[in-house]
Design an enzyme around this catalytic site. Structure first.
Site, PDB file in Angstrom:
ATOM      1  N   GLU A 166      18.372  15.487 -22.199  1.00  0.00           N
ATOM      2  CA  GLU A 166      17.610  16.731 -22.359  1.00  0.00           C
ATOM      3  C   GLU A 166      17.776  17.619 -21.128  1.00  0.00           C
ATOM      4  O   GLU A 166      16.819  18.239 -20.645  1.00  0.00           O
ATOM      5  CB  GLU A 166      16.129  16.430 -22.617  1.00  0.00           C
ATOM      6  CG  GLU A 166      15.885  15.692 -23.934  1.00  0.00           C
ATOM      7  CD  GLU A 166      14.428  15.390 -24.182  1.00  0.00           C
ATOM      8  OE1 GLU A 166      13.888  15.843 -25.205  1.00  0.00           O
ATOM      9  OE2 GLU A 166      13.815  14.689 -23.338  1.00  0.00           O
ATOM     10  N   GLU A 270      17.577  10.285 -30.455  1.00  0.00           N
ATOM     11  CA  GLU A 270      16.121  10.161 -30.421  1.00  0.00           C
ATOM     12  C   GLU A 270      15.546  11.122 -31.451  1.00  0.00           C
ATOM     13  O   GLU A 270      15.800  12.328 -31.395  1.00  0.00           O
ATOM     14  CB  GLU A 270      15.590  10.494 -29.028  1.00  0.00           C
ATOM     15  CG  GLU A 270      14.177  10.033 -28.773  1.00  0.00           C
ATOM     16  CD  GLU A 270      13.730  10.323 -27.342  1.00  0.00           C
ATOM     17  OE1 GLU A 270      12.620  10.862 -27.186  1.00  0.00           O
ATOM     18  OE2 GLU A 270      14.487  10.004 -26.405  1.00  0.00           O
TER      19      GLU A 270
END
Length: 344
Positions: A166, A270
């Site tokens: 991220e 995820e």
């Protein structure tokens, strides 16, 4: 949904100490090379002192033919309860067990070997915490990186490694507004290069941005280290009140953007579906969309957790309702999610 931890620098594990001792004795006696497993071939002594990896990632691992199903949480590899729970809820044991690790921590070779022995490909999402990426790129933590490389090489199995995931999320200290994209790329390449120099051959390098949406508007191309430094592209995105409620709006735009500069296999690294009146429909949409997109698998976050940056508690678990559980089991089977990495 990176989970930050306190930064700690622990001492080398017993396994690493034994590895060093055995290497020293072998060198003192002019020892020969031993056969490696997993297609790694014979391991020859390296005069630079670099550790020899016993396991070499195969082409069938780098480009798997099936669709894997995984589970992720912040517990250590030894905390196997999440695997047992997921197996009961999903109707199948996970193929990938993802967990978080913090920069400065030692690698648990024994714990990862335990996972691999029980059929899960270990995946470690390494969080840099408060360590500036520019410092990593400049070599200030090379002693730690070399130690980590030796520990991972001593584990006789594959490891999917996601570093600073991220990176396009402004909520992370290594994301936009805090760290330059060039520093992320430089840190990634430096980590990869040190591992290469140490002879590590058992790592699958997973580049893992968050899906591009209203909260992550940064262009992804400047964060990409290049095909020579990446094996899989991982994507993080959740069905919920913030990220989106359809594969076409949540993942497809990001997949199209990435396709402009990389054709590496894509893993949804995820994901989860928040509890709502449409959870069953969202689960169907996720599996069908992922299969149509040709991903190599998806990793489910089977937990209750506050949404990052807010106090809004979200329930991502499969078992929030009988309908959600049934939808998950039916759709993962219908869309052929379930692939043993041990069998290629």
């Amino acid at each position: 949904m990176a989970i930050p931890r306190r930064r700690s620098r622990s001492r080398p594990t017993v396994a690493v100490i034994l590895l060093v001792a055995v290497s020293f004795l072998a060198a003192a006696c002019g020892g020969g090379s031993g056969g490696g497993s997993g297609g790694g071939g014979d391991a020859k002594a390296d005069p630079t002192g670099a550790p020899a990896a016993h396991y070499r990632v195969s082409s069938s691992l780098l480009d798997p033919s099936g669709r894997a199903l995984g589970v992720v949480d912040d517990k250590t590899p030894w905390q196997y309860g999440i695997v047992d729970t997921f197996t009961k809820e999903a109707g199948r044991s996970p193929d990938i067990r993802e967990y978080y690790g913090s920069w400065g921590e030692d690698f648990d070779a024994e714990g990862n070997a335990f996972l691999w022995k029980h059929g899960q490909l270990p995946m470690m999402a390494m969080v840099p915490d408060d360590t500036p990426l520019a410092d990593i790129a400049a070599g200030k933590d090379d002693a730690y990186i070399r130690r980590l490389a030796g520990q991972i090489a001593s584990y006789d199995g594959p490891l999917a490694l996601s570093f600073a995931g991220e990176m396009n999320g402004p909520w992370n200290s290594w994301g936009p507004e805090h760290t330059k994209a060039a520093d992320f790329v430089a840190a990634w390449k430096h980590l990869h290069d040190v591992f290469d120099a140490q002879g590590v051959t058992n790592v699958i390098w997973v580049w893992t941005p968050h899906v591009v949406d209203s909260g992550t508007t940064a262009k992804l191309r400047p964060y990409y280290p290049g095909d020579d430094y990446v094996d899989w592209v991982g994507l993080i995105g959740y069905y919920g009140p913030i990220d989106g409620v359809a594969f076409s709006s949540l993942f497809t735009p990001t997949l199209r953007e990435i396709a402009r500069f990389s054709d590496k296999p894509v893993l949804i690294a995820e994901t989860g579906v928040a509890q709502s009146a449409q959870k069953e429909a969202d689960i169907r949409d996720l599996f069908q969309g992922a299969a149509k997109a040709g991903v190599i698998g998806l990793v489910w976050y089977d937990q209750r957790k506050n949404w990052p940056g807010s106090k809004q508690l979200m329930d991502w678990r499969i078992s929030t309702s009988v309908g959600a559980r049934a939808a998950f089991q039916v759709e993962k089977a219908r869309n052929k999610f379930g692939h043993s990495f041990k069998n290629g």
